[in-house]
Write a protein that holds these residues in place. Sequence first.
Motif, PDB file in Angstrom:
ATOM      1  N   UNK A   1       0.849  -1.197   0.000  1.00 23.81           N
ATOM      2  CA  UNK A   1       0.000   0.000   0.000  1.00 23.81           C
ATOM      3  C   UNK A   1       0.880   1.241   0.000  1.00 23.81           C
ATOM      4  N   UNK A   2       1.903   1.238   0.841  1.00 24.53           N
ATOM      5  CA  UNK A   2       2.843   2.360   0.909  1.00 24.53           C
ATOM      6  C   UNK A   2       3.536   2.540  -0.443  1.00 24.53           C
ATOM      7  N   UNK A   3       3.955   1.439  -1.046  1.00 24.81           N
ATOM      8  CA  UNK A   3       4.642   1.493  -2.339  1.00 24.81           C
ATOM      9  C   UNK A   3       3.744   2.110  -3.408  1.00 24.81           C
ATOM     10  N   UNK A   4       2.492   1.703  -3.443  1.00 21.85           N
ATOM     11  CA  UNK A   4       1.554   2.252  -4.424  1.00 21.85           C
ATOM     12  C   UNK A   4       1.342   3.739  -4.183  1.00 21.85           C
ATOM     13  N   UNK A   5       1.222   4.137  -2.912  1.00 21.90           N
ATOM     14  CA  UNK A   5       1.067   5.550  -2.587  1.00 21.90           C
ATOM     15  C   UNK A   5       2.257   6.377  -3.063  1.00 21.90           C
ATOM     16  N   UNK A   6       3.468   5.856  -2.884  1.00 25.05           N
ATOM     17  CA  UNK A   6       4.665   6.575  -3.316  1.00 25.05           C
ATOM     18  C   UNK A   6       4.694   6.697  -4.835  1.00 25.05           C
ATOM     19  N   UNK A   7       4.298   5.646  -5.540  1.00 18.56           N
ATOM     20  CA  UNK A   7       4.265   5.704  -7.007  1.00 18.56           C
ATOM     21  C   UNK A   7       3.249   6.747  -7.473  1.00 18.56           C
ATOM     22  N   UNK A   8       2.095   6.831  -6.815  1.00 21.56           N
ATOM     23  CA  UNK A   8       1.121   7.873  -7.156  1.00 21.56           C
ATOM     24  C   UNK A   8       1.736   9.255  -7.006  1.00 21.56           C
ATOM     25  N   UNK A   9       2.450   9.473  -5.890  1.00 20.07           N
ATOM     26  CA  UNK A   9       3.109  10.756  -5.655  1.00 20.07           C
ATOM     27  C   UNK A   9       4.106  11.052  -6.769  1.00 20.07           C
ATOM     28  N   UNK A  10       4.903  10.061  -7.122  1.00 16.62           N
ATOM     29  CA  UNK A  10       5.914  10.226  -8.167  1.00 16.62           C
ATOM     30  C   UNK A  10       5.267  10.539  -9.512  1.00 16.62           C
ATOM     31  N   UNK A  11       4.180   9.846  -9.802  1.00 19.16           N
ATOM     32  CA  UNK A  11       3.496  10.095 -11.074  1.00 19.16           C
ATOM     33  C   UNK A  11       2.982  11.525 -11.155  1.00 19.16           C
TER      34      UNK A  11
ATOM     35  N   UNK B   1       0.155  21.169  -2.434  1.00 18.19           N
ATOM     36  CA  UNK B   1       1.018  21.013  -1.267  1.00 18.19           C
ATOM     37  C   UNK B   1       1.273  19.524  -1.037  1.00 18.19           C
ATOM     38  N   UNK B   2       2.544  19.091  -1.059  1.00 21.12           N
ATOM     39  CA  UNK B   2       2.840  17.665  -0.825  1.00 21.12           C
ATOM     40  C   UNK B   2       2.281  17.151   0.495  1.00 21.12           C
ATOM     41  N   UNK B   3       2.127  18.039   1.480  1.00 24.55           N
ATOM     42  CA  UNK B   3       1.582  17.606   2.774  1.00 24.55           C
ATOM     43  C   UNK B   3       0.095  17.261   2.682  1.00 24.55           C
ATOM     44  N   UNK B   4      -0.555  17.720   1.629  1.00 26.39           N
ATOM     45  CA  UNK B   4      -1.924  17.284   1.347  1.00 26.39           C
ATOM     46  C   UNK B   4      -1.916  16.072   0.428  1.00 26.39           C
ATOM     47  N   UNK B   5      -1.015  16.077  -0.549  1.00 26.25           N
ATOM     48  CA  UNK B   5      -0.986  14.988  -1.528  1.00 26.25           C
ATOM     49  C   UNK B   5      -0.517  13.669  -0.916  1.00 26.25           C
ATOM     50  N   UNK B   6       0.432  13.729   0.028  1.00 25.76           N
ATOM     51  CA  UNK B   6       0.982  12.483   0.599  1.00 25.76           C
ATOM     52  C   UNK B   6      -0.093  11.612   1.258  1.00 25.76           C
ATOM     53  N   UNK B   7      -0.873  12.139   2.226  1.00 19.56           N
ATOM     54  CA  UNK B   7      -1.913  11.288   2.812  1.00 19.56           C
ATOM     55  C   UNK B   7      -3.000  10.910   1.805  1.00 19.56           C
ATOM     56  N   UNK B   8      -3.225  11.778   0.818  1.00 22.85           N
ATOM     57  CA  UNK B   8      -4.215  11.459  -0.222  1.00 22.85           C
ATOM     58  C   UNK B   8      -3.769  10.251  -1.032  1.00 22.85           C
ATOM     59  N   UNK B   9      -2.496  10.217  -1.410  1.00 20.44           N
ATOM     60  CA  UNK B   9      -1.957   9.090  -2.183  1.00 20.44           C
ATOM     61  C   UNK B   9      -2.085   7.787  -1.390  1.00 20.44           C
ATOM     62  N   UNK B  10      -1.785   7.851  -0.096  1.00 21.56           N
ATOM     63  CA  UNK B  10      -1.882   6.660   0.743  1.00 21.56           C
ATOM     64  C   UNK B  10      -3.338   6.238   0.911  1.00 21.56           C
ATOM     65  N   UNK B  11      -4.221   7.205   1.091  1.00 26.13           N
ATOM     66  CA  UNK B  11      -5.652   6.953   1.258  1.00 26.13           C
ATOM     67  C   UNK B  11      -6.211   6.227   0.037  1.00 26.13           C
ATOM     68  N   UNK B  12      -5.850   6.717  -1.159  1.00 25.61           N
ATOM     69  CA  UNK B  12      -6.318   6.096  -2.396  1.00 25.61           C
ATOM     70  C   UNK B  12      -5.667   4.733  -2.604  1.00 25.61           C
TER      71      UNK B  12
ATOM     72  N   UNK C   1     -10.431   9.827  10.540  1.00 24.48           N
ATOM     73  CA  UNK C   1      -9.694  10.540  11.604  1.00 24.48           C
ATOM     74  C   UNK C   1      -8.280  10.005  11.810  1.00 24.48           C
ATOM     75  N   UNK C   2      -8.098   8.688  11.663  1.00 26.04           N
ATOM     76  CA  UNK C   2      -6.769   8.113  11.886  1.00 26.04           C
ATOM     77  C   UNK C   2      -5.786   8.546  10.803  1.00 26.04           C
ATOM     78  N   UNK C   3      -6.283   8.709   9.567  1.00 22.95           N
ATOM     79  CA  UNK C   3      -5.409   9.197   8.495  1.00 22.95           C
ATOM     80  C   UNK C   3      -4.910  10.592   8.831  1.00 22.95           C
ATOM     81  N   UNK C   4      -5.841  11.456   9.245  1.00 26.71           N
ATOM     82  CA  UNK C   4      -5.461  12.833   9.599  1.00 26.71           C
ATOM     83  C   UNK C   4      -4.546  12.852  10.819  1.00 26.71           C
TER      84      UNK C   4
END
Length: 305
Positions: free
Chosen positions: A70-80, A91-102, A115-118
């Motif tokens: 899941x973490x790996x997929x989130x990082x690839x989303x960020x990179x893409x 803002x990467x601080x918004x995009x990072x948890x969003x990538x992990x959430x998706x 709430x736990x994500x936030x």
Amino acid sequence: MASSYWKSSQFDQWLFDRQELLSVRLRDISSWSINNNSSPITEDDYLKILIFYSNIIQYIGEQYKVRQQVIATGIVYLKRFYARYPLKSIDPWLLCPTCLFLAAKVEEFSTLNHPRVCNAAAATYKKYVHLLGGPNEYPYQIKHILECEFYLLEIMDCCLIVYHPYRSLDMYTREFQIDQQLFEASWRIINDSLKTDAPLLYPPYEIALACLLLAATYRDKMALLKQYMIDAQIDVERIYEVVKHLLKYYELMTTYDADSPHEGKQIKEILSKIPKPKVLSNDSLQSNDQTTTTTQQNSNNTNNN
């Protein structure tokens, strides 16, 4: 796996040329206004920024105890995303948890508790707030992550399935009778490869083979791996290109100072040069939400007419 990958959107739409990737980054850097007293941003600095935010996804995911895939997929989303859009666009601080959430949804880990994500993002933000020069508290709420998720889906054209090198490593482990120690070393190097450009430039089987080759450098499997590449007519040059990306990452990490026991002076200076999206107050965000809703309604009415 191989046949599925070659027919996938990852292969068709999300493999970049090295020069194409570099061109996007140079355009991004050239748009930044740098103080005369500051040194210009280098390509290595840019890579350290991407390493920093890839690590943010890693830390948030570890706090939430999600699977590594899941973490790996989130990082690839960020990179893409940042392979096609400048760092200042979201803002990467918004995009990072969003990538992990998706990524958690796509990898069928289950939908993460809002709430736990936030809370995990806020705890990670607090850990690095001394490097950021921004608000003292995490500035986003779950509604902003949900809104960003729709934007991310649109940008990626709903191309969400990511093929990782882990599965290829499993295949090589069986084929070459790799012991547990070598397997775990290769797995860790694959995790490191996520912090490089390799996932945007090479198929997962090439990354897995390069990681295995690097892990086996001083082991008795090296000759077997080299013979396999010859017999399978694998482009050895491409495998060694991946190895070079990994060695570059390890070289950068020798001066990467975002984490303790370092004070973070260098990364703080680098991060301060990124043009930051404006962080609005809650009242401003509510006002902006209402404006966005009104705009969407007006647009829908226009389309209906």
